[in-house]
Design a protein around this motif. Structure first.
Motif, PDB file in Angstrom:
ATOM      1  N   SER A   1      -1.701  -3.070  10.964  1.00 48.67           N
ATOM      2  CA  SER A   1      -1.350  -2.271   9.684  1.00 48.67           C
ATOM      3  C   SER A   1      -2.550  -2.336   8.375  1.00 48.67           C
ATOM      4  O   SER A   1      -2.218  -1.892   7.385  1.00 48.67           O
ATOM      5  CB  SER A   1      -0.052  -2.509   9.136  1.00 48.67           C
TER       6      SER A   1
ATOM      7  N   TRP B   1       0.949  -0.981   0.141  1.00 48.48           N
ATOM      8  CA  TRP B   1       0.044   0.020   0.103  1.00 48.48           C
ATOM      9  C   TRP B   1       0.772   1.384  -0.123  1.00 48.48           C
ATOM     10  O   TRP B   1       1.963   1.186   0.551  1.00 48.48           O
ATOM     11  CB  TRP B   1      -0.984   0.045   1.109  1.00 48.48           C
ATOM     12  N   PRO B   2       0.411   2.332  -0.636  1.00 51.35           N
ATOM     13  CA  PRO B   2       1.373   3.568  -0.592  1.00 51.35           C
ATOM     14  C   PRO B   2       1.479   4.111   0.664  1.00 51.35           C
ATOM     15  O   PRO B   2       0.530   3.972   1.721  1.00 51.35           O
ATOM     16  CB  PRO B   2       0.395   4.648  -1.217  1.00 51.35           C
ATOM     17  N   GLN B   3       2.343   4.836   0.958  1.00 43.40           N
ATOM     18  CA  GLN B   3       2.824   5.392   2.291  1.00 43.40           C
ATOM     19  C   GLN B   3       2.001   6.684   2.401  1.00 43.40           C
ATOM     20  O   GLN B   3       2.584   7.749   1.851  1.00 43.40           O
ATOM     21  CB  GLN B   3       4.350   5.654   2.482  1.00 43.40           C
ATOM     22  N   ALA B   4       0.833   6.759   2.964  1.00 47.35           N
ATOM     23  CA  ALA B   4      -0.073   7.845   2.760  1.00 47.35           C
ATOM     24  C   ALA B   4      -0.656   7.910   4.287  1.00 47.35           C
ATOM     25  O   ALA B   4      -0.849   6.929   4.625  1.00 47.35           O
ATOM     26  CB  ALA B   4      -1.215   7.718   1.827  1.00 47.35           C
ATOM     27  N   ASP B   5      -0.825   9.302   5.050  1.00 50.32           N
ATOM     28  CA  ASP B   5      -1.405   9.283   6.114  1.00 50.32           C
ATOM     29  C   ASP B   5      -3.043   9.264   6.082  1.00 50.32           C
ATOM     30  O   ASP B   5      -3.561   9.937   5.385  1.00 50.32           O
ATOM     31  CB  ASP B   5      -0.980  10.613   6.732  1.00 50.32           C
TER      32      ASP B   5
END
Length: 716
Positions: free
Chosen positions: A675, A29-33
């Motif tokens: 996660s 998964w993209p590293q997004a907040d």
């Protein structure tokens, strides 16, 4: 939460988890907040119980409160986050959309049906989202009249639904309802079919259907409360008069009932139906005298449901009066109260009678036995009866459009997990059937390439739960396959196995698809429903978990490859089962989920709340409150690892308001461990049913499938 009930689930889930095969694919998964919703203090105090609800403010867009704009901002942030997280699936989503769209015959036509001298049908055109509603007089070889061009009417609208097409007895006028907001509030319009002109008179806030009296100038309709959206009143409208002067002919005082109005097939009666889950009442009027008062057919009685079918010489009554699975009674036309009822089709403990379709000399009876639908044909002249034979392990048969009363032919629909929707005409006298149309699946679909079967899981209390499955040939029961398990389980709605051309995109990529026929539906009879509602609601959730465990135990899949999906009340199911057995599922799709049960059922200003008391209970009563709180998904979120989640909703949803899934997601994200992702997608233009076009909904399906495929490492 009931400790014994919870303990049994946890033990079962642990047993599955210990023997489970681990998913060798790890989703990237993209590293997004993820958005973090603001918390604002709000406290609910009832029955001496104090509960903090930090996300109550999300109701404000619905309530037109001070935080309305903040709600919209939060939903848009969630949409952006979901788009970022699913960015690498965009090409796959487009491929899936085009693939599924490509199976649909764009230029198509429904099977015409005869009514009052005209053949009615709808047809679709290449590249068009909607359809045209048409008729031909006397013969299918006659000239076509396009009564409504929905494609043209929908231009400029992001959502457009037309319904309730009702032609006056003199064939000159058409009444129909239109909803452009997706709140299921319809405006009734009238079109002159001789001149083609649309009348300037219209009636807002209705259920959408007009029921004509025999004078062709008077009709009846169901009016809705503008706040609760409850169907509260039946009104009478006379053409040319202002809707402000429409007479209220029926005003429902019980806010737990739904009401509606219809006309008997033989054209002699207008009937108002008022019913809840436990009791009902019918009011009747001669269609030749629309200004006369309606008369109660039989006053409502506690725990007694009934509906009425008019024949030429008598009334038939479908009722559960001393008949758990319903029976059919009869009475004279002029003596309709209970003391005049005699049995016509007696009660059977193993057969649920679910509906009647009446004809001059025959009766088509819709039934359920052993979890399967069946159709009985009964002669009204000599009393003989026979059943239609369908020859598949799992299927669905249902009456289709049967508008003519004086005919020997009944039209019915048939489908299964491998058989496309089919329309048959069956001669009830000669027993000959004719296939009028089968859904055409473009691209070379071959039913022989797929296998369907029926299994039974054993529930915690020993009850056998049917499961319908379909998969592509070549599937091996080794626990490695991906499997999507679907269910609903509420309101007595049965999830019968039916065909989906879109589902082929799932099966062709190696997924098994399964339907769990859990309690709360009516697949196995009326008791099946009653054992999954009110204070027995938890059976619905444990049944679904037991079905999931069975599929793992029998090596159809493993929990690393097991997925679940449900919508609306089925979304409640999703919320409940991830609280109960979070490790059983790798991913869950919850569509328009009813997950904030207690708060919604305590708020009578929320649409449809009071109608639901007989289904869930009234939380103003301490026992019902306590039980409801013990399973409500929003109330039972804990700091533990949940499966990957895709949650969808609509801003204008009238059935499950947007704030339920929004609050649920916010609380899950703030509480959960691990996660795994939690995604929320809000459609800012639509409501409960999603997009209105015949292709646009496939974009939602493509998103759902892409979510599953991403978790499984399927990229094309």
């Amino acid at each position: 939460m009931n400790k014994k009930w919870n303990y049994m689930i946890i033990i079962g889930a642990m047993a599955i988890a210990c023997s489970d095969m681990k998913n060798t694919h790890t989703s990237v998964w993209p590293q997004a907040d993820a958005p973090i919703a603001q918390k604002k203090e709000h406290t609910r105090i009832i029955h001496g119980d104090t509960v903090a609800d930090d996300y109550y403010w999300m109701n404000d867009y619905f309530k037109k409160g001070a935080d309305s704009s903040n709600v919209i901002q939060y939903l848009e942030e969630e949409n952006k986050y979901t788009a970022i997280m699913m960015k690498d699936t965009e090409a796959l989503q487009e491929k899936l959309f085009l693939e599924m769209k490509g199976r649909i015959k764009e230029k198509d036509e429904s099977v015409p049906y005869l009514k009052n001298g005209y053949y009615y049908y709808s047809r679709t055109e290449e590249g068009k989202q909607y359809y045209k509603y048409c008729r031909k007089k006397g013969s299918l070889d006659g000239p076509e009249e396009v009564l409504l061009d929905i494609d043209a009417m929908a231009e400029g609208y992001s959502y457009y639904a037309a319904t309730g097409f009702s032609v006056s007895p003199d064939n000159k006028l058409l009444a129909f309802g239109v909803d452009t907001v997706s709140r299921r509030e319809y405006t009734i319009h009238i079109k002159n079919l001789e001149t083609g002109e649309l009348s300037t008179e219209k009636i807002d806030r209705t259920e959408g259907e007009a029921v004509w009296a025999n004078d062709s100038k008077t009709f009846f309709y169901t009016a809705k409360n503008p706040v609760t959206l409850l169907s509260e009143k039946i009104k009478r409208h006379t053409l040319g008069a202002s809707d402000k002067s429409d007479a209220v002919v029926y005003d429902e005082k019980d806010n737990t009932n739904y009401i509606g109005v219809e006309k008997s097939k033989n054209g002699r009666y207008i009937m108002i139906y008022s019913g809840g889950t436990l009791s009902s009442e019918v009011f009747i009027l001669n269609a030749d005298t629309p200004n006369a008062p309606f008369k109660s057919f039989q006053p409502r009685r506690k725990d007694v449901l009934y509906s009425v079918t008019a024949l030429a010489d008598r009334f038939l009554i479908l009722t559960n009066d001393h008949a758990k699975n319903f029976k059919v009674a009869q009475c004279p036309l002029e003596k309709t109260t209970k003391e005049n009822w005699t049995d016509f089709i007696p009660h059977r403990s193993d057969v649920l009678v679910s509906g009647l379709d009446e004809f001059k000399d025959f009766l088509a009876v819709a039934e359920r036995k052993n979890g399967l639908t069946q159709m009985a044909i009964r002669s009204l002249t000599d009393g003989t009866q026979h059943y239609l034979d369908f020859g598949e392990a799992a299927y669905a048969v249902y009456p289709s459009v049967n508008e003519e009363y004086d005919t020997q032919v009944v039209r019915y629909g048939y489908t299964s997990l491998v058989t496309p929707s089919s329309t048959f005409d069956y001669n009830m006298k000669t027993k000959e059937k004719q296939l009028k149309k089968q859904q055409q699946v473009l691209g070379g679909y071959d039913a022989d390439n797929y296998i369907t079967e029926r299994q039974f899981a054993t529930a915690t209390d020993g009850t056998r739960i049917p499961i319908s499955l379909v998969y592509k040939k070549g599937f091996e029961k080794n626990g490695k396959a991906s499997l999507l398990l679907y269910a609903y389980g509420s309101y007595g709605s049965s999830m019968d196995p039916s065909f989906s051309s879109a589902r082929l995109s799932l099966l062709d990529r190696g997924f098994v698809y399964a339907i769990a026929h859990i309690r709360g539906g009516e697949e196995m009879g009326r008791q099946w429903y009653e054992d999954g509602k009110m204070m027995k609601k938890k059976n619905t959730f444990t049944d679904f978990v037991d079905c999931g465990q069975f599929l793992v135990k029998e090596h159809y899949t493993s929990s690393a490859h097991l997925y679940a999906q449900g919508g609306s009340a089925g979304g409640l199911l999703m919320g409940a089962v991830i609280n109960l057995a979070p490790s059983l599922w790798n991913g869950v799709i919850a569509q328009v989920p009813f997950v904030d049960v207690v708060n919604t059922m305590l708020d009578e200003t929320i649409p449809l709340t009071t109608n639901e008391y007989d289904e869930w209970g009234n939380p103003n009563e301490p026992a019902a409150y306590s039980y409801m709180k013990s399973y409500s998904p929003y109330e039972n979120i804990e700091p533990k690892e949940y499966p990957n989640l895709l949650v969808t909703t609509g801003l204008h949803d009238s059935q499950v308001q947007y704030f339920e899934p929004a609050k649920w997601v916010a609380k899950l994200r703030a509480t959960k461990k691990g996660s795994n992702v939690v995604l929320l997608k809000t459609d800012m233009d639509y409501g409960h049913g999603g997009a209105s076009g015949r292709f646009d909904y496939l974009k939602d399906v493509a998103l759902n499938y892409a979510f599953l495929f991403k978790l499984e490492g399927i990229t094309k």
